[in-house]
Design a protein around this motif. Structure first.
Motif, PDB file in Angstrom:
ATOM      1  N   LYS A 208     -23.104 -28.652   0.135  1.00 11.09           N
ATOM      2  CA  LYS A 208     -23.365 -27.387   0.422  1.00 11.09           C
ATOM      3  C   LYS A 208     -24.408 -26.717  -0.551  1.00 11.09           C
ATOM      4  O   LYS A 208     -24.844 -27.358  -1.437  1.00 11.09           O
ATOM      5  N   ASP A 212     -25.414 -21.308   1.231  1.00 13.45           N
ATOM      6  CA  ASP A 212     -23.981 -21.411   1.856  1.00 13.45           C
ATOM      7  C   ASP A 212     -23.076 -20.421   1.007  1.00 13.45           C
ATOM      8  O   ASP A 212     -22.245 -19.604   1.465  1.00 13.45           O
ATOM      9  N   PHE A 216     -21.074 -17.028   2.244  1.00 13.96           N
ATOM     10  CA  PHE A 216     -19.786 -16.876   2.123  1.00 13.96           C
ATOM     11  C   PHE A 216     -19.512 -15.694   1.367  1.00 13.96           C
ATOM     12  O   PHE A 216     -18.485 -14.933   1.681  1.00 13.96           O
ATOM     13  N   LYS A 221     -16.125 -15.926   5.514  1.00 18.49           N
ATOM     14  CA  LYS A 221     -15.628 -16.722   6.507  1.00 18.49           C
ATOM     15  C   LYS A 221     -15.931 -17.894   6.403  1.00 18.49           C
ATOM     16  O   LYS A 221     -16.820 -18.724   5.678  1.00 18.49           O
ATOM     17  N   GLY A 222     -15.128 -18.844   6.962  1.00 12.68           N
ATOM     18  CA  GLY A 222     -15.142 -20.279   6.689  1.00 12.68           C
ATOM     19  C   GLY A 222     -14.522 -20.747   5.555  1.00 12.68           C
ATOM     20  O   GLY A 222     -13.950 -20.267   4.831  1.00 12.68           O
ATOM     21  N   GLU A 223     -14.958 -22.115   5.422  1.00 16.49           N
ATOM     22  CA  GLU A 223     -14.419 -22.861   4.080  1.00 16.49           C
ATOM     23  C   GLU A 223     -15.234 -22.447   2.983  1.00 16.49           C
ATOM     24  O   GLU A 223     -16.515 -22.297   3.009  1.00 16.49           O
TER      25      GLU A 223
END
Length: 281
Positions: A208, A212, A216, A221-223
């Motif tokens: 990452k 990233d 975020f 959203k997302g991991e």
């Protein structure tokens, strides 16, 4: 005062750093050899849900202070301090700080983000060493907004908070980390800017990037791109203030973020670019 500045900023910080009770990590500090002895200030949070309550002395002397916070509550909690200048009550300061943090209203110049201890796991402890100036104070649990008041009395006793092993300098809108090492170390958080700041950070996961993290933090959203079990976080302090905390760091790359807003209001600082990377080695 919500430690992330806005409801959205707080939820982003929680999602990003997963300030989970299981992590057992808290910001803390103490007095070191060769510095003026810090007076202790014991603060305890207990209860659950709507029954949360603080135990704090009615008054403490001004000067170098070691804030010792115990979270005896059943959920994560912190001890953010807010100071009101002479002529205003702690309750007025609390109301003004809440309006700034939650509604985006300007923070009056007589209200000060006065440090304290960041999020701490249930049954955990944390501490911070800093100067307490004279005035009326509120200590706030930033998720529930439960609070208590106390006075800091006497004349101002300016003092440095210790001899740290590393530092994180905050300004508009960046962090400058220096000397961060793996393991437990005493870190000076130094706000050299004009606006209130705090720092929250966690290791960036393998594969990452800082971009990233920025995405975020904005979208939630997302991991999560960070290791949520290894976060650290300070309390919010005014421009020109500093405190020494102890942090436990892992080797690698850390994301550093600030989610409070300018005194005049506006977006959280992370949205203005206050997302930095620090190497811990």
């Amino acid at each position: 005062m919500n430690a992330t500045g806005t409801r959205k900023g707080r939820s982003a910080a929680v999602a990003l750093l997963a300030l989970a009770a299981a992590s057992g990590v808290s910001a803390c500090g103490g007095s070191g050899d060769g510095q003026e002895e810090a007076r202790p200030l014991a603060i305890e949070l207990s209860g659950d849900g709507s029954d949360l309550r603080f135990s704090v002395p009615k008054s403490v002397p001004a000067g170098l202070t070691r804030i010792e916070f115990k979270n005896a509550a059943k959920a994560e909690g912190g001890a953010q301090l807010v100071r009101a200048d002479a002529g205003h009550t702690p309750e007025e300061g609390l109301q003004a700080a809440a309006a700034w943090a939650e509604e985006g209203r300007p923070l009056p110049p007589w209200v000060h983000a006065a440090g304290g201890v960041g999020p701490t796991a249930p049954n955990g402890t944390g501490s911070a060493t800093q100067e307490l100036r004279p005035g009326g104070y509120s200590v706030i649990e930033t998720e529930s907004n439960k609070s208590a008041s106390f006075e800091v009395t006497g004349e101002r006793q300016a003092a440095e908070p210790g001899s740290p092993e590393a530092s994180i300098v905050a300004s508009e809108y960046k962090f400058e980390p220096n000397g961060l090492r793996p393991g437990r170390s005493r870190v000076l958080f130094d706000n050299q800017g004009a606006e209130p700041h705090f720092v929250t950070g966690a290791p960036i996961k393998a594969g990452k990037t800082l971009d990233d993290v920025r995405r975020f933090a904005e979208t939630e959203k997302g991991e999560s791109p960070v290791d949520e079990k290894a976060f650290f976080s300070t309390a919010v302090i005014d421009g020109g203030e500093r405190q020494v905390v102890d942090v436990e760091l892992k080797p690698g790359r850390y994301a550093l973020l600030c989610f409070v807003s300018d005194r005049k209001g506006g977006p959280p600082h992370a949205a203005k670019g206050m997302v930095s990377e620090a190497a811990v080695r």
